[in-house]
Design a protein around this motif. Structure first.
Motif, PDB file in Angstrom:
ATOM      1  N   SER A 109       0.835  -1.198   0.000  1.00 44.82           N
ATOM      2  CA  SER A 109       0.000   0.000   0.000  1.00 44.82           C
ATOM      3  C   SER A 109       0.870   1.249   0.000  1.00 44.82           C
ATOM      4  CB  SER A 109      -0.927  -0.010   1.208  1.00 44.82           C
ATOM      5  OG  SER A 109      -0.168  -0.094   2.398  1.00 44.82           O
ATOM      6  N   ILE A 110       0.396   2.263  -0.695  1.00 43.15           N
ATOM      7  CA  ILE A 110       1.183   3.472  -0.898  1.00 43.15           C
ATOM      8  C   ILE A 110       0.359   4.693  -0.528  1.00 43.15           C
ATOM      9  CG2 ILE A 110       2.368   4.888  -2.616  1.00 43.15           C
ATOM     10  CD1 ILE A 110       2.986   2.343  -4.143  1.00 43.15           C
ATOM     11  N   LEU A 111       0.962   5.586   0.240  1.00 45.66           N
ATOM     12  CA  LEU A 111       0.349   6.852   0.612  1.00 45.66           C
ATOM     13  C   LEU A 111       0.872   7.950  -0.302  1.00 45.66           C
ATOM     14  CD1 LEU A 111      -1.230   8.759   2.548  1.00 45.66           C
ATOM     15  CD2 LEU A 111       0.835   8.818   3.974  1.00 45.66           C
ATOM     16  N   PHE A 169      -1.798   8.507  11.367  1.00 43.88           N
ATOM     17  CA  PHE A 169      -1.455   7.127  11.705  1.00 43.88           C
ATOM     18  C   PHE A 169      -2.179   6.210  10.724  1.00 43.88           C
ATOM     19  CE2 PHE A 169      -1.148   9.686  15.531  1.00 43.88           C
ATOM     20  CZ  PHE A 169       0.133   9.366  15.972  1.00 43.88           C
ATOM     21  N   ILE A 170      -1.418   5.543   9.900  1.00 45.42           N
ATOM     22  CA  ILE A 170      -1.981   4.749   8.817  1.00 45.42           C
ATOM     23  C   ILE A 170      -1.002   3.633   8.474  1.00 45.42           C
ATOM     24  CG2 ILE A 170      -0.999   6.250   7.039  1.00 45.42           C
ATOM     25  CD1 ILE A 170      -3.525   5.852   5.399  1.00 45.42           C
ATOM     26  N   GLU A 171      -1.506   2.511   7.999  1.00 43.06           N
ATOM     27  CA  GLU A 171      -0.651   1.374   7.665  1.00 43.06           C
ATOM     28  C   GLU A 171      -0.308   1.422   6.176  1.00 43.06           C
ATOM     29  OE1 GLU A 171       0.276  -0.929  10.187  1.00 43.06           O
ATOM     30  OE2 GLU A 171      -0.616   0.702  11.349  1.00 43.06           O
ATOM     31  N   VAL A 172       0.900   1.855   5.857  1.00 45.96           N
ATOM     32  CA  VAL A 172       1.355   1.915   4.465  1.00 45.96           C
ATOM     33  C   VAL A 172       2.789   1.417   4.385  1.00 45.96           C
ATOM     34  CG1 VAL A 172      -0.196   3.772   3.715  1.00 45.96           C
ATOM     35  CG2 VAL A 172       2.024   4.342   4.740  1.00 45.96           C
ATOM     36  N   ASP A 173       3.201   1.070   3.162  1.00 45.38           N
ATOM     37  CA  ASP A 173       4.538   0.534   2.931  1.00 45.38           C
ATOM     38  C   ASP A 173       5.476   1.538   2.263  1.00 45.38           C
ATOM     39  OD1 ASP A 173       3.939  -2.236   3.828  1.00 45.38           O
ATOM     40  OD2 ASP A 173       2.537  -2.151   2.149  1.00 45.38           O
ATOM     41  N   ARG A 174       4.885   2.484   1.520  1.00 43.53           N
ATOM     42  CA  ARG A 174       5.685   3.532   0.887  1.00 43.53           C
ATOM     43  C   ARG A 174       4.910   4.836   0.914  1.00 43.53           C
ATOM     44  NH1 ARG A 174       9.434   1.235  -4.123  1.00 43.53           N
ATOM     45  NH2 ARG A 174      10.678  -0.136  -2.798  1.00 43.53           N
ATOM     46  N   ALA A 179       7.071   7.172   8.317  1.00 47.02           N
ATOM     47  CA  ALA A 179       7.991   6.282   7.606  1.00 47.02           C
ATOM     48  C   ALA A 179       8.897   5.537   8.583  1.00 47.02           C
ATOM     49  CB  ALA A 179       8.835   7.089   6.617  1.00 47.02           C
ATOM     50  N   LYS A 180       9.338   6.227   9.632  1.00 45.83           N
ATOM     51  CA  LYS A 180      10.187   5.582  10.638  1.00 45.83           C
ATOM     52  C   LYS A 180       9.443   4.458  11.351  1.00 45.83           C
ATOM     53  CE  LYS A 180      12.542   6.607  15.000  1.00 45.83           C
ATOM     54  NZ  LYS A 180      12.689   7.613  16.075  1.00 45.83           N
TER      55      LYS A 180
END
Length: 311
Positions: free
Chosen positions: A4-6, A64-69, A104-105
């Motif tokens: 998932s991407i923001l 606050f969200i669950e993303v990978d990039r 990102a951290k």
């Protein structure tokens, strides 16, 4: 690029094109925007995709969200918009960078900062390589954007050095194409709208100042290629090195629109750069990227869009 991407600023000019490209690649995309300059109309294609979500949010507030990039594109980019609320512009660049870097951290996510050629200010080196530190007025009317973006770059590299955050810092040079805001005060959109309405085309200064214009499709390809590669964190110039005077641009647009417009010269605004041209040697070497869309072809597509927009 999986997961998932923001995309912050996802309803804006560049952000909406990026969302479309990511969805086409099969990514799940979350777009965040406060709609100060962005528009839901820009996302009319993405909004119907099951891979797409849209959230109204100011990134100077924590997210606050669950993303990978993360692609951090949020910030008004034209003087007429970023000078309208300069404090909000600085907040978006600085506090927004802190919040997105913190995300990102926590997520161990790779994050790309959409920086700008404005970090070079009114350059004394031409063309501008990434090693040039710039010539910027820190208290001028453009400083909220110029210095905000420079501070964001500082934060990105400090988070990279101190916390090992996986960053990419991309310096975007003038970009144009469909979905530009019609009242953003930029020369391409201004000139096209004035030409289509047969109004006088307003040039600030004598028109001898130069710009280099990159079509949006080329810019998005460069952004994706930079995010995908592992060798270089930046900063990296991405833009079109073809240089043109502002007067030549106006005359080209008058010709392409078959307009009856004349040119009206006005006083040059404070701190407006006289030259702007990217040195893209690093982009070519790092990811074999070069722009492919010529100015005439790109302008014709942009003119077609504004004809439709104006009805």
């Amino acid at each position: 690029m999986n997961g998932s991407i923001l995309v912050t600023g996802g309803a804006g000019f560049l952000g909406s094109h990026l969302c479309d490209a990511l969805i086409a690649r099969g990514n799940d995309v979350v777009a965040v925007d406060n709609f100060y300059t962005g528009s839901k109309d820009n996302l009319s294609g993405a909004i119907d995709s099951r891979r797409f979500e849209l959230m109204r949010h100011d990134i100077w507030l924590p997210l606050f969200i669950e993303v990978d990039r993360i692609f951090n594109l949020a910030c008004p980019a034209s003087p007429i918009h970023y000078q309208n609320d300069p404090v909000a512009t600085v907040k978006t660049s600085v506090l927004g960078a802190i919040n997105m870097l913190g995300l990102a951290k926590r997520r161990k996510a790779r994050i790309l900062q959409a920086s700008t050629s404005e970090v070079y200010g009114d350059p004394q080196i031409h063309p501008q390589p990434e090693t040039y530190w710039g010539h910027v007025n820190p208290i001028g009317p453009r400083a909220c954007y110029d210095e905000g973006k420079r501070c964001a770059e500082t934060l990105f590299f400090d988070y990279h050095r101190q916390h090992n955050v996986d960053i990419r810092v991309m310096r975007i040079f003038n970009t144009y194409g469909p979905r530009m805001h019609p009242r953003d005060g930029r020369v391409v959109s201004n000139f096209i709208i004035q030409a289509l309405n047969n109004e006088d085309i307003t040039i600030y200064g004598d028109g001898s100042q130069t710009r280099s214009f990159c079509y949006v499709d080329d810019m998005i390809k460069g952004m994706l290629a930079f995010m995908d590669q592992d060798a270089h964190v930046g900063p990296l110039n991405v833009g079109n090195p073809h240089e043109i005077t502002v007067r030549d641009l106006a005359e080209t647009i008058i010709e392409l629109t078959d307009s009856r417009s004349r040119i009206d010269f006005r006083d040059l605004p404070a701190d407006d750069p006289l030259q702007r041209k990217p040195d893209i040697a690093q982009a070519t070497e790092t990811m074999n990227w070069q722009p492919t869309v010529g100015l005439h072809d790109g302008l014709q597509e942009t003119i077609r869009y504004f004809r439709w927009l104006l009805g």
